[in-house]
Design an enzyme around this catalytic site. Sequence first.
Site, PDB file in Angstrom:
ATOM      1  N   GLU A 188       0.840  -1.216   0.000  1.00  0.00           N
ATOM      2  CA  GLU A 188       0.000   0.000   0.000  1.00  0.00           C
ATOM      3  C   GLU A 188       0.867   1.255   0.000  1.00  0.00           C
ATOM      4  O   GLU A 188       0.808   2.091   0.921  1.00  0.00           O
ATOM      5  CB  GLU A 188      -0.952  -0.022   1.203  1.00  0.00           C
ATOM      6  CG  GLU A 188      -1.920  -1.206   1.142  1.00  0.00           C
ATOM      7  CD  GLU A 188      -3.035  -1.172   2.159  1.00  0.00           C
ATOM      8  OE1 GLU A 188      -2.845  -0.591   3.239  1.00  0.00           O
ATOM      9  OE2 GLU A 188      -4.106  -1.738   1.886  1.00  0.00           O
ATOM     10  N   GLU A 382      -5.102  -8.587  -1.175  1.00  0.00           N
ATOM     11  CA  GLU A 382      -5.801  -8.435   0.110  1.00  0.00           C
ATOM     12  C   GLU A 382      -7.256  -8.154  -0.201  1.00  0.00           C
ATOM     13  O   GLU A 382      -7.562  -7.278  -1.024  1.00  0.00           O
ATOM     14  CB  GLU A 382      -5.265  -7.249   0.926  1.00  0.00           C
ATOM     15  CG  GLU A 382      -3.957  -7.477   1.601  1.00  0.00           C
ATOM     16  CD  GLU A 382      -3.580  -6.316   2.519  1.00  0.00           C
ATOM     17  OE1 GLU A 382      -4.475  -5.681   3.100  1.00  0.00           O
ATOM     18  OE2 GLU A 382      -2.375  -6.056   2.645  1.00  0.00           O
TER      19      GLU A 382
HETATM   20  C1  BG6 Z   1      -4.469  -3.152   4.661  1.00  0.00           C
HETATM   21  C2  BG6 Z   1      -3.110  -3.522   5.221  1.00  0.00           C
HETATM   22  O1  BG6 Z   1      -4.566  -1.781   4.599  1.00  0.00           O
HETATM   23  O2  BG6 Z   1      -5.591  -3.468   5.392  1.00  0.00           O
HETATM   24  C3  BG6 Z   1      -3.124  -4.681   6.202  1.00  0.00           C
HETATM   25  O3  BG6 Z   1      -2.197  -3.792   4.188  1.00  0.00           O
HETATM   26  C4  BG6 Z   1      -4.308  -4.510   7.118  1.00  0.00           C
HETATM   27  O4  BG6 Z   1      -1.899  -4.707   6.871  1.00  0.00           O
HETATM   28  C5  BG6 Z   1      -5.603  -4.540   6.304  1.00  0.00           C
HETATM   29  O5  BG6 Z   1      -4.358  -5.410   8.163  1.00  0.00           O
HETATM   30  C6  BG6 Z   1      -6.851  -4.414   7.129  1.00  0.00           C
HETATM   31  O6  BG6 Z   1      -6.782  -3.282   7.940  1.00  0.00           O
HETATM   32  P1  BG6 Z   1      -7.017  -3.371   9.504  1.00  0.00           P
HETATM   33  O7  BG6 Z   1      -6.682  -2.044  10.018  1.00  0.00           O
HETATM   34  O8  BG6 Z   1      -8.435  -3.752   9.673  1.00  0.00           O
HETATM   35  O9  BG6 Z   1      -6.091  -4.448   9.982  1.00  0.00           O
END
Ligand code: BG6
Length: 484
Positions: A188, A382
């Site tokens: 990101e 992701e």
């Molecule tokens: C992404 C990141 O932005 O979102 C991850 O690359 C992160 O590291 C994921 O865990 C979800 O966000 P959060 O804050 O709910 O863990």
Amino acid sequence: MSFPKGFFWGGALAANQVEGAWKEGGKGPSVADVATYKPKTDVKDYAAHMAVNDELIAAAMADPDDTYYPKRRGIDFYHHYKEDLALFAEMGFTMLRVSIAWTRIFPTGEETEPNEAGLQFYSDLFAEMHRLGIEPLVTLSHYEMPLALAVKYNGWYDRRVIDCFTRFCHACFERYKNDVKYWLTFNEVDSIIRHPFTTAGVIPSRFPEEKLLEVCYQALHHQLVASALVVKDCHEIIPGSKVGCMLTKLTTYARTCNPDDELATQAKNLENLFYADVHVWGEYPRLILKMFERKGICLHTEPGDDAILKAGCVDFVSCSYYMTMTESVDPNAERTPGNTVLGVKNPYLPASDWGWQIDPKGLRYSLIELYDRYRKPLMVVENGIGAKDTVEPDGSIHDPYRVDYFRQHISEMGKAIDEGVEMWGYTSWAPIDLISASTNQMSKRYGFIYVDQDDMGNGTLARSRKDSFYWYKKVIASNGEDLD
Ligand code: BG6
């Protein structure tokens, strides 16, 4: 639906959110190790959760109690990885995205020789993955740079950090040249504007507020140069390797068809995309350079930088995708948070308990947009939903909301492929419960696998399969055909 043969199915993790063992094997402290769990702060208040300054860092490092620093313990993947990989293999994973903690290899970032114990940990991890038929996809920087570089150099704001990072990456390529073919440089990369400390070791309170944006873009420039150098180095050391960039795909729709809303939306989307533009095209878009000028942002670049960017273009584009938002020029438009951003609410979309708006069709829209713009293979690295899970008295965990989320998103990804988008793979976030990046919670659960640990670190760390585990296994076995 037409997921291509050989399409990679799996999940994604980040070292700082799972490994724990923050002082073992010679590891140095990273910026993640001072991230603090704040139980009394609203989970939608990202600025408060991610706030940091020199005093807070010093206090965290002096604190003998790890309770409020959950990333120091993660889910103890460092000691449980064999058990976890076995569960991923049981689901049929053909790919697992992991990151290498920089501070396991170079504890302060400035050593000249890598730390053998750190290198060995990942050698063992990759060997086990290959034994189970799981292809590694490795992120070189996922929110975990050495704390020492943040404190001493202001993180990536200082150009000298480029050398530290390229040395770390070079050591990884040399060591893992026979183990890892697929790499990502910065997770990101666009997030530097939203949380500069986590992403780039920049401590905002050290700079005048009106200079902070320029500081962030300067640090970003160094990351972009480093990324290009690393892509080239990887290609030279590992013939046939594939290196990608990784963008938070924050698709924004206009809240209305008012041309002013449309223009504001266009500006937002161009800003989101430009990070990938530089990785793919090897140059800054003219519109972004003009935006810098308008905002009075003056970047220090060196004479060879343009050539470096051109020589280190990525092979594929990857993104995280969780949600979309809208934009409006109406100052009274209702706002909602999502993935460390605040956007205008979309009345057509439901939202998670953390306010992230759920938009499966937005994934199809985003993939088509990315493919049309870049004409490079894509990976979604992701995608998932953070939710509270309940363990039933018999130990089962029913999570239909998670199955629904994935079913709809995978279905839309299939439609994008049917429309012509070239995709290599999909790694869900996250296949196993872990520490959340933004709020440092354990109770914000993403996994198909439940981990018995609460926000304060109490629990047995036992792993158990949720209903979604069996569902995802079926999806993988049918190469995305069976989503029921
Ligand atoms: C992404 C990141 O932005 O979102 C991850 O690359 C992160 O590291 C994921 O865990 C979800 O966000 P959060 O804050 O709910 O863990």
